[in-house]
Design a protein around this motif. Structure first.
Motif, PDB file in Angstrom:
ATOM      1  N   GLY A  26       0.845  -1.083   0.179  1.00  0.00           N
ATOM      2  CA  GLY A  26       0.037  -0.127   0.087  1.00  0.00           C
ATOM      3  C   GLY A  26       0.889   1.373  -0.036  1.00  0.00           C
ATOM      4  O   GLY A  26       1.686   1.506   0.808  1.00  0.00           O
ATOM      5  N   LEU A  27       0.549   2.221  -0.946  1.00  0.00           N
ATOM      6  CA  LEU A  27       1.216   3.453  -1.091  1.00  0.00           C
ATOM      7  C   LEU A  27       0.291   4.515  -1.076  1.00  0.00           C
ATOM      8  O   LEU A  27      -0.778   4.289  -1.446  1.00  0.00           O
ATOM      9  N   THR A  28       0.647   5.497  -0.002  1.00  0.00           N
ATOM     10  CA  THR A  28      -0.365   6.626   0.228  1.00  0.00           C
ATOM     11  C   THR A  28       0.177   7.853  -0.581  1.00  0.00           C
ATOM     12  O   THR A  28       1.636   8.090  -0.297  1.00  0.00           O
ATOM     13  N   VAL A  29      -0.516   8.267  -1.471  1.00  0.00           N
ATOM     14  CA  VAL A  29      -0.085   9.423  -2.197  1.00  0.00           C
ATOM     15  C   VAL A  29      -0.749  10.777  -1.723  1.00  0.00           C
ATOM     16  O   VAL A  29      -2.234  10.562  -1.767  1.00  0.00           O
ATOM     17  N   ARG A  30      -0.321  11.858  -1.313  1.00  0.00           N
ATOM     18  CA  ARG A  30      -0.909  13.169  -1.183  1.00  0.00           C
ATOM     19  C   ARG A  30      -0.396  14.259  -1.701  1.00  0.00           C
ATOM     20  O   ARG A  30       0.862  14.428  -1.522  1.00  0.00           O
TER      21      ARG A  30
ATOM     22  N   GLU B   2      -5.842  12.898  -1.891  1.00  0.00           N
ATOM     23  CA  GLU B   2      -5.014  11.961  -1.154  1.00  0.00           C
ATOM     24  C   GLU B   2      -5.661  10.640  -1.605  1.00  0.00           C
ATOM     25  O   GLU B   2      -6.772  10.425  -1.751  1.00  0.00           O
ATOM     26  N   TRP B   3      -4.731   9.620  -2.138  1.00  0.00           N
ATOM     27  CA  TRP B   3      -5.368   8.327  -2.693  1.00  0.00           C
ATOM     28  C   TRP B   3      -4.169   7.289  -1.953  1.00  0.00           C
ATOM     29  O   TRP B   3      -3.152   7.605  -1.571  1.00  0.00           O
ATOM     30  N   ARG B   4      -4.960   6.075  -2.099  1.00  0.00           N
ATOM     31  CA  ARG B   4      -4.010   4.911  -1.606  1.00  0.00           C
ATOM     32  C   ARG B   4      -3.868   4.161  -3.058  1.00  0.00           C
ATOM     33  O   ARG B   4      -4.879   3.775  -3.681  1.00  0.00           O
ATOM     34  N   LEU B   5      -2.752   3.602  -3.325  1.00  0.00           N
ATOM     35  CA  LEU B   5      -2.536   2.594  -4.277  1.00  0.00           C
ATOM     36  C   LEU B   5      -2.068   1.426  -3.820  1.00  0.00           C
ATOM     37  O   LEU B   5      -1.224   1.198  -2.926  1.00  0.00           O
ATOM     38  N   TYR B   6      -2.686   0.066  -4.185  1.00  0.00           N
ATOM     39  CA  TYR B   6      -2.575  -0.940  -3.523  1.00  0.00           C
ATOM     40  C   TYR B   6      -1.774  -2.088  -4.931  1.00  0.00           C
ATOM     41  O   TYR B   6      -2.483  -2.429  -5.712  1.00  0.00           O
ATOM     42  N   PHE B   7      -0.705  -2.502  -4.735  1.00  0.00           N
ATOM     43  CA  PHE B   7      -0.214  -3.476  -5.724  1.00  0.00           C
ATOM     44  C   PHE B   7      -0.176  -4.920  -5.027  1.00  0.00           C
ATOM     45  O   PHE B   7       0.177  -5.163  -3.876  1.00  0.00           O
TER      46      PHE B   7
END
Length: 298
Positions: free
Chosen positions: A26-30, A282-287
């Protein structure tokens, strides 16, 4: 260390050659910048055995959630660790069996909170579940997952719970203008700032599956989770769709198209995306591993 090297290092630790417990990253992008990096682990027998020995999980399972965790229809979903404002945070989340009735879930919710002394948050879980069910005309109670985030001493910092958007019928719910309006109405939120991005994500073959809510005694944070429609071996659209979304949503400073290509070759793809509903930036990216990659490893 570059993001790609960091991910590769995580796979060596948690992947097949390490603990073999990797679930997703999980990456949090703000505001277009990376602010959080987190690895989620599956509750493999090895991981569960370690939880019984490691603080704070041992205390959580023994002191707070003994009766809840042992109840029929409850299992550990995932665990993760991260750093927030210089403090180590630990996350433990449980899944409730989809076949449980409203009454059975209500009883489990009582077990979950019986040792936490957080009646306001317990009431909020019920209120949020009821509001979502009413807004989307659901015939079932949508609570599907619940857990906590703590410090190393097992002090509860946040209660986390997830409301299933598909549980009423099992069908895939579409994210269109009506969906955005209903979601905003359920939680009295203005979603206009991110409505265009939400619709673009849906147009890139992602479907809404959960609303995740983080609550402490003073604040709440809601997230809408999307999951890729990459099923079976029909994944040829995954990489170009991910590349397009990264460009449209302004995530390229965090994960580049070259990164996406390199991860794809290693069997990873952008399986999930989450929008923080109170923050349009703000977004979360899940790989996670591609479906065919997961199946080949079983």
């Amino acid at each position: 260390m570059s993001l790609l090297k960091r991910i590769q290092s995580s796979l060596l630790t948690f992947g097949q050659q390490g603990k073999d417990s990797f679930e997703y990253l999980g990456l949090t992008v703000r505001k277009g910048e990376l602010v959080s990096y987190k690895v989620y682990e599956n509750p493999t027998p090895r991981v569960e055995a370690e939880l019984g020995k490691q603080l704070p999980y041992r205390m959580l399972l023994d002191k707070y959630f003994g009766r809840f965790a042992a109840a029929s229809g409850v299992r550990i979903c995932d665990v993760s660790e991260s750093l927030l404002d210089g403090e180590d945070r630990y996350r433990l989340v449980f899944t409730l069996d989809r076949r449980l009735s409203h009454r059975e879930k209500e009883q489990l919710l009582t077990y979950f909170f019986e040792n936490l002394e957080l009646p306001e948050i317990c009431a909020a879980v019920r209120q949020d579940a009821a509001a979502l069910a009413q807004s989307f005309d659901m015939g079932v109670w949508p609570l599907q997952q619940i857990g906590v985030e703590t410090d190393v001493h097992a002090a509860i910092r946040v209660v986390k719970y997830y409301l299933d958007l598909t549980q009423d019928s099992g069908r895939r719910r579409a994210c269109d203008r009506d969906f955005v309006d209903r979601l905003g109405s359920a939680f009295a939120l203005n979603l206009e700032p991110q409505a265009r991005s939400l619709l673009q994500i849906a147009q890139h073959r992602y479907r809404p599956v959960f609303v995740g809510i983080n609550r402490d005694t003073e604040n709440s944070e809601r997230k809408l989770y999307f999951k890729s429609d990459a099923f079976g071996r029909q994944t040829e659209h995954v990489l170009p769709m991910s590349e397009s979304l990264v460009e449209l949503c302004g995530w390229e400073r965090v994960v580049t198209k070259a990164d996406l290509g390199a991860l794809h070759k290693q069997g990873l793809y952008l399986e999930g995306i989450a929008s923080t509903l109170e923050r349009a930036d703000e977004w979360r990216l899940y790989f996670a591993y591609l479906p065919r990659w997961r199946h080949s490893r079983v």
